[in-house]
Structure formats: C-alpha cells, structure tokens
Design a protein around this motif. Structure first.
Motif, PDB file in Angstrom:
ATOM      1  N   ALA A  60     -17.020   5.422  -3.421  1.00 27.81           N
ATOM      2  CA  ALA A  60     -17.649   4.098  -3.361  1.00 27.81           C
ATOM      3  C   ALA A  60     -17.454   3.424  -1.999  1.00 27.81           C
ATOM      4  N   ARG A  61     -16.566   3.990  -1.167  1.00 29.58           N
ATOM      5  CA  ARG A  61     -16.336   3.497   0.198  1.00 29.58           C
ATOM      6  C   ARG A  61     -15.840   2.059   0.227  1.00 29.58           C
ATOM      7  N   ARG A  63     -13.607  -0.460   1.583  1.00 28.95           N
ATOM      8  CA  ARG A  63     -12.889  -0.440   2.857  1.00 28.95           C
ATOM      9  C   ARG A  63     -11.399  -0.713   2.688  1.00 28.95           C
ATOM     10  N   TYR A 194     -22.887  -0.563  -8.264  1.00 29.63           N
ATOM     11  CA  TYR A 194     -22.427  -1.045  -6.952  1.00 29.63           C
ATOM     12  C   TYR A 194     -22.804  -0.073  -5.838  1.00 29.63           C
ATOM     13  N   VAL A 195     -22.549   1.225  -6.078  1.00 32.12           N
ATOM     14  CA  VAL A 195     -22.781   2.230  -5.042  1.00 32.12           C
ATOM     15  C   VAL A 195     -24.264   2.477  -4.817  1.00 32.12           C
ATOM     16  N   TYR A 198     -26.258  -2.080  -5.277  1.00 33.77           N
ATOM     17  CA  TYR A 198     -25.799  -3.236  -4.513  1.00 33.77           C
ATOM     18  C   TYR A 198     -25.634  -2.914  -3.020  1.00 33.77           C
ATOM     19  N   LYS A 199     -24.938  -1.813  -2.707  1.00 29.61           N
ATOM     20  CA  LYS A 199     -24.709  -1.495  -1.297  1.00 29.61           C
ATOM     21  C   LYS A 199     -26.017  -1.204  -0.554  1.00 29.61           C
ATOM     22  N   GLN A 202     -27.691  -4.465   0.239  1.00 31.14           N
ATOM     23  CA  GLN A 202     -27.067  -5.155   1.367  1.00 31.14           C
ATOM     24  C   GLN A 202     -27.543  -4.570   2.693  1.00 31.14           C
ATOM     25  N   GLN A 203     -27.646  -3.244   2.750  1.00 32.86           N
ATOM     26  CA  GLN A 203     -28.136  -2.612   3.971  1.00 32.86           C
ATOM     27  C   GLN A 203     -29.589  -3.013   4.246  1.00 32.86           C
ATOM     28  N   ASP A 295     -24.156   1.830   7.226  1.00 29.87           N
ATOM     29  CA  ASP A 295     -23.081   1.536   6.286  1.00 29.87           C
ATOM     30  C   ASP A 295     -21.774   1.868   6.990  1.00 29.87           C
ATOM     31  N   TYR A 298     -16.158   2.805   9.117  1.00 30.84           N
ATOM     32  CA  TYR A 298     -15.146   3.469   8.318  1.00 30.84           C
ATOM     33  C   TYR A 298     -14.255   4.299   9.226  1.00 30.84           C
TER      34      TYR A 298
END
Length: 438
Positions: A60-61, A63, A194-195, A198-199, A202-203, A295, A298
């Motif tokens: 799910a990354r 952070r 979420y993965v 949602y993410k 956002q991108q 994204d 990282y």
C-alpha cells in the motif's frame, strides 16, 4: 523517535495483526478439536489467510510504515512472506487429508459445499499468483499485464479464503468472532479501495507535464517533469518514485525510477531511464507536454538519513542515476565532506554522465574511480570487476566516519556488500538500493 524505534513499532504492529486471528482461536469458548495436528492444520490456515491480507498492506506504500526500512526492503519482505503464506495454506488441507482420508469424498461432484470449492479456487489462484511472479520473465509476461493479473489473483485468493473461513464456521461460530472476522475483512477491503481508488485519484488531481527529454550515453534518456497546477513534491537525494506516462493512474501502468536530479531544484523532477524493457524503450518517444503522474517519494537510500563524515558511492550501470541525484544535490548545497565514487561500467565511451561527473569533481571534494570491464587500449585506470583488492586499495574501509551507498545489478550489490563487510565495514554503514523489487 529514531528510525530504529519506528521500525520496531511497525514490526510489532505487523506481528499483532498476523497473530490476532490465531489468538481468537484460543479464547473461550473453544470448539472441540480432533487432536494436535488437526489444530495445527487449522492454525496454519488461519495464519496463512491473515498473512494474505497483510500482503495488501505491504504494497500500500504507506510512507510512515515504510520509512524505517525503505520500500525496496518492504517489497522483498512481501515476496518472502507470500511464499510462507502459500506453504501454510497448502499445508492446511494436506494435513487434514492425511489425518482423515475420508475427506477426499467431499470432492465428489455435488457433495462438497460451495465454500470448500472456494478454498480450492483460492489456493489455485494463490499458486498462480506466486508462479507468475517468480517466473514472470521466463513466461514472457508483459510487466503491465502482470500487474493487473497480480492484483486480480490476489483479490480472488483472499476473497475466497475469507468466504471459506466464514463458511466453515467451526472457529467463527460466535457473534463476536464473526464481528472480528468481519472487521478484518472490511479492513482489507478498505485497504484495497485506498490503493486502487484513493491513491490514483490523488495522483489524478496532481498531474505533471514533461518539459524535456534528453538523450544520454548508453541508450539512456533523462526525463524532466514539472507540476501542472500544484506545488509538486520534495524528495531526498537517492529516493525514487513510481512514474505513469501516457495512461491514467488507475490503469496500473506505473514503473519505479530513481530521481536523478538535484533535490534542491524542485519542483522540477528528473529521472534517467535506460532502455532495458518494453516501457523503458519507449521513453525516447515521449514528447514535451505529455501528461505524467507521480507516486512518491519513497526509499531509505539517502545520505540525508545518515550521519557520516563522508560518503563512498559505488554504482554499476544505470545504478548511477540515484548517485547523480546525491552528487547534484551536494553540489547545489556546497557540500564540503569528502566523497568517493566508484563507477563500474563496460566501456569508457558509453559511460552515462561521464562529462558531468568530471565537472562535479571540480565542484565537490570528490574522487572518481572509473572501473571498466572492457577498457580501451592504454587504459591506466581500474579494470575488471569489484574485488577485495580494489576496495582495499581505493576505498577507506577503516574510517568509522564513512557511509557506503551501493546501487546497481543485484549480483554486484551482494558481492560488494560482502567484500565491504569482510574488509571491516560495519553492516550499519552499508546501504543498498535494489532495483528489481517488483
């Protein structure tokens, strides 16, 4: 809180979530068992299912959770845990069938309940997921196609496994147990949302535009992006991001690349990409103005996370990209600490960033050690592969103030780590970035 303390905290959270389903089995009322190995089999099934659910969490990354380890280490851990989960889940029915061979009768047409066949399909999906991941290159699976297949197989395997657990009901037959398993199931579903939703959304709201595509030596291309309508992001030198070009972020067509530009020159982002695969070979066709999505950032591979009196950078091939980010950032910061760069490549004429690196030698307290596998005639520098003798002669192994950053092919990284440690460098001072994590 230190990175060590944060790492210990997240390891504790992971173990708690993995062991929670097993703890549920031991809380009263405990259904009557059928002996030790029967209970072991059920425990393996529950543990394997919980581990499957946690595999979603590892990719799910998040952070905060990945920061103490580095996302590359998280992905390698993900691989190993997936294999253990498969062993647990496969061992679960094997033990039951050995204990009670009459259970084979359940697999006759029209006899087995649906949730049992769900477990069979779940196991097959999990085996297919692992097989296509381990042998993706041998199977000639396109990376983007594999990512979609990987996601679908993972959702299918976990969904059917949960259905099987709830269908059996033997260990989840009380209301509060059903509620707990329902909570686990909902959590994994929300994680998936979420993965995958949602993410990417956002991108989509924070696009980038390509402003330059520059040809480098050795079939490499530097791609520079700028944020389109937003402030962009900040990163630490040595970190990386997932890049999506020419597709929606919902399309699962993202690829990880190290930042190659200076962290002091944001919001512009530069990636240097070598033509090594289907996607990377298309970078030369990208045109300025094309939309892109990022994204990131990282990764724990950054001197900004280290306390050191100097740095030894060891790069092989396109592993020079994150090192360029480090050196360019240091030059913009007017870094005074001593630096050494050991750059291993095949030939002198194809050395990526050769001219700029020679300029950086003048701007920094930097010594470059060129290591060529196929040197030109009358070459006076180092040649061959990384060896203990080379490191002993050219690298300060006995200096406790030095930190060592390594990036390149996996075999080179493993060998260099081993040689540095054998030469007396503490493991805590050796930091590597692994490219083939996905």
């Amino acid at each position: 809180m230190s990175y060590v303390a944060k790492g210990a905290f997240w390891i504790g959270v992971y173990l708690l979530l993995i062991l929670a389903p097993l703890a549920i089995l031991l809380i009263e009322p405990v259904p009557p068992g059928n002996g030790f190995w029967w209970d072991v089999s059920l425990g393996l099934g529950f543990a394997g299912t919980a581990m499957m659910g946690m595999l979603f969490l590892q990719t799910a990354r998040f952070r905060r959770a990945s920061a103490p380890f580095g996302i590359d280490i998280i992905y390698y851990f993900h691989r190993q845990v997936a294999l253990i989960a498969v062993l647990f889940i496969v061992a679960h029915p094997i033990i039951l069938l050995i204990l009670k061979p009459q259970l084979f009768d359940l697999f006759k047409p029209g006899v087995a309940p649906a949730h049992l066949w769900g477990a069979v399909v779940s196991t097959l999906a999990l085996l297919a997921l692992v097989a296509t991941s381990i042998w993706r290159k041998q199977l000639a699976l396109d990376y983007d196609l594999w990512r979609v297949l990987h996601a679908l197989l993972a959702v299918l395997a976990l969904g059917l496994a949960i259905w099987h657990v709830l269908g059996v009901g033997h260990y989840v037959d009380t209301p509060w147990r059903k509620q707990l398993w329902g909570t686990f199931s909902l959590s994994w579903l929300l994680l998936l949302v979420y993965v995958r939703l949602y993410k990417p959304l956002q991108q989509l709201r924070h696009p980038y535009r390509v402003v330059e595509v520059k040809e480098e030596k050795a079939d490499s291309w530097s791609l520079t992006l700028e944020p389109d309508g937003h402030a962009g992001l900040r990163f630490q030198p040595g970190q990386f991001a997932w890049l999506t070009l020419g597709s929606s972020p919902f399309a699962l067509k993202e690829h990880p690349f190290s930042f190659a530009g200076s962290a002091e020159k944001v919001p512009a982002l530069t990636f240097t990409i070598k033509e090594l695969g289907d996607f990377s070979s298309t970078i030369k066709q990208v045109k300025p103005g094309q939309i892109a999505y990022i994204d990131g950032p990282y990764g724990a591979f950054s001197p900004d996370r280290m306390t050191a009196g100097g740095f030894v950078l060891i790069a092989g091939g396109i592993g020079i990209a994150p090192m360029m980010s480090v050196l360019r950032t240091f030059a913009d910061r007017r870094e005074k600490r001593p630096l050494k760069l050991l750059y291993a490549y095949n030939t002198w004429d194809r050395l990526t960033f050769r001219d700029e690196l020679q300029e950086l030698e003048e701007r920094l307290d930097l010594e470059i050690i060129w290591l060529l596998k196929d040197p030109p005639p009358n070459w006076e520098g180092e040649s061959g592969l990384v060896t203990a003798d080379l490191l002993q002669r050219r690298v300060p192994l006995a200096d406790p103030e030095q930190s060592y950053l390594i990036c390149g092919p996996v075999k080179m990284i493993e060998l260099t780590e081993k040689l540095l440690h054998q030469g007396g460098v503490p493991l805590a001072r050796i930091h590597s970035e692994l490219f083939d994590m996905v």
